[in-house]
Write a protein that holds these residues in place. Structure first.
Motif, short mmCIF file in Angstrom:
data_model
loop_
_atom_site.label_atom_id
_atom_site.label_comp_id
_atom_site.label_asym_id
_atom_site.label_seq_id
_atom_site.Cartn_x
_atom_site.Cartn_y
_atom_site.Cartn_z
N GLY A 8 0.77 -1.23 0.00
CA GLY A 8 0.00 0.00 0.00
C GLY A 8 0.80 1.28 0.00
O GLY A 8 0.22 2.37 -0.08
N SER A 17 -4.20 10.72 0.58
CA SER A 17 -4.38 9.59 1.48
C SER A 17 -3.74 8.33 0.92
O SER A 17 -3.62 8.18 -0.30
CB SER A 17 -5.88 9.32 1.69
OG SER A 17 -6.53 10.42 2.29
N ARG A 19 -3.47 3.91 2.16
CA ARG A 19 -3.84 2.87 3.10
C ARG A 19 -2.81 1.75 3.05
O ARG A 19 -2.62 1.15 1.99
CB ARG A 19 -5.22 2.31 2.78
CG ARG A 19 -5.76 1.35 3.83
CD ARG A 19 -6.96 0.62 3.30
NE ARG A 19 -7.75 -0.02 4.34
CZ ARG A 19 -8.56 -1.05 4.12
NH1 ARG A 19 -8.70 -1.54 2.91
NH2 ARG A 19 -9.24 -1.58 5.12
N SER A 21 -1.43 -1.97 4.34
CA SER A 21 -1.95 -3.24 4.82
C SER A 21 -0.78 -4.11 5.29
O SER A 21 0.32 -4.04 4.75
CB SER A 21 -2.69 -3.98 3.71
OG SER A 21 -3.76 -3.23 3.22
N ARG A 66 -5.16 12.08 12.14
CA ARG A 66 -4.98 11.93 10.69
C ARG A 66 -4.86 10.47 10.27
O ARG A 66 -5.30 10.09 9.19
CB ARG A 66 -3.72 12.67 10.22
CG ARG A 66 -3.73 14.16 10.49
CD ARG A 66 -2.54 14.86 9.84
NE ARG A 66 -1.26 14.41 10.40
CZ ARG A 66 -0.29 13.87 9.67
NH1 ARG A 66 -0.45 13.69 8.37
NH2 ARG A 66 0.85 13.49 10.24
N PHE A 67 -4.27 9.65 11.13
CA PHE A 67 -4.05 8.23 10.83
C PHE A 67 -4.98 7.39 11.70
O PHE A 67 -5.27 7.74 12.84
CB PHE A 67 -2.62 7.82 11.14
CG PHE A 67 -1.57 8.39 10.21
CD1 PHE A 67 -1.86 9.40 9.31
CD2 PHE A 67 -0.27 7.91 10.26
CE1 PHE A 67 -0.89 9.92 8.48
CE2 PHE A 67 0.72 8.42 9.43
CZ PHE A 67 0.40 9.43 8.54
N THR A 68 -5.41 6.26 11.14
CA THR A 68 -6.26 5.32 11.88
C THR A 68 -5.76 3.90 11.67
O THR A 68 -5.61 3.46 10.53
CB THR A 68 -7.71 5.42 11.43
OG1 THR A 68 -8.18 6.75 11.59
CG2 THR A 68 -8.59 4.48 12.26
N SER A 70 -6.47 -0.14 12.21
CA SER A 70 -7.63 -1.00 12.39
C SER A 70 -7.26 -2.44 12.06
O SER A 70 -6.26 -2.72 11.40
CB SER A 70 -8.79 -0.54 11.52
OG SER A 70 -8.44 -0.62 10.14
N TYR A 79 -4.45 -2.63 9.26
CA TYR A 79 -4.39 -1.57 8.27
C TYR A 79 -3.96 -0.27 8.95
O TYR A 79 -4.17 -0.07 10.15
CB TYR A 79 -5.75 -1.36 7.62
CG TYR A 79 -6.28 -2.58 6.91
CD1 TYR A 79 -7.31 -3.33 7.48
CD2 TYR A 79 -5.76 -2.98 5.69
CE1 TYR A 79 -7.82 -4.45 6.84
CE2 TYR A 79 -6.26 -4.10 5.04
CZ TYR A 79 -7.28 -4.83 5.62
OH TYR A 79 -7.77 -5.93 4.97
N GLN A 81 -4.79 3.57 7.85
CA GLN A 81 -5.37 4.58 6.95
C GLN A 81 -4.71 5.91 7.25
O GLN A 81 -4.79 6.40 8.39
CB GLN A 81 -6.88 4.67 7.16
CG GLN A 81 -7.55 5.72 6.30
CD GLN A 81 -7.49 5.39 4.82
OE1 GLN A 81 -7.70 4.24 4.42
NE2 GLN A 81 -7.20 6.39 4.01
N MET A 82 -4.08 6.50 6.26
CA MET A 82 -3.34 7.74 6.44
C MET A 82 -4.00 8.83 5.61
O MET A 82 -4.03 8.74 4.37
CB MET A 82 -1.88 7.56 6.03
CG MET A 82 -1.19 6.40 6.74
SD MET A 82 0.58 6.29 6.36
CE MET A 82 0.51 5.84 4.63
N ASN A 83 -4.55 9.83 6.27
CA ASN A 83 -5.20 10.95 5.61
C ASN A 83 -4.43 12.24 5.87
O ASN A 83 -3.63 12.32 6.80
CB ASN A 83 -6.64 11.09 6.12
CG ASN A 83 -7.50 9.88 5.82
OD1 ASN A 83 -7.31 9.19 4.82
ND2 ASN A 83 -8.45 9.60 6.70
#
Length: 116
Positions: A8, A17, A19, A21, A66-68, A70, A79, A81-83
């Motif tokens: 990713g 953004s 993502r 993995s 900003r990042f999540t 999960s 994962y 998730q980077m926004n």
């Protein structure tokens, strides 16, 4: 033997953004936590985000909001998730697995480059 396979990463403009993995395979008995670290050129590796087996999360101050992180539906998948990415997020990102007992495991790393 435990293997962590990341995917990713890539090149993105600031504000974009991505993502990441990470899929873990092998002889994994009990996981304490999985997480993401990053290392920029000339800097030490730093914690980005961690997710415990109990569902607790922790983030570096620089990525909070900003990042999540999960957990995936597939077992032993996580994962990131980077926004709202910033140039200072540019680094090699490494997946990390901490068993309840024994040594930690690392992925091979995936490059994230954020252009200004």
């Amino acid at each position: 033997q435990v293997q962590l396979v990341e995917s990713g990463g890539g090149l993105v403009q600031a504000g974009g953004s991505l993502r990441l993995s990470c899929a873990a395979s092998g002889s994994i008995f009990r996981i304490n936590a999985m997480g993401w670290y990053r290392q920029a050129p000339g800097k030490e590796r730093e914690l980005v985000a961690v997710l415990t087996s109990g569902g607790s999360t922790d983030y570096a101050d620089s990525v909070e909001g900003r990042f999540t992180i999960s957990r995936g539906n597939a077992k032993n998948t996580v994962y990131l998730q980077m926004n709202s990415l910033k140039p200072e997020d540019t680094a090699v990102y490494y997946c990390n697995l901490r068993p309840v007992v024994g040594k930690m495991y690392w992925g091979q790393g995936t490059q994230v480059t954020v252009s200004s």
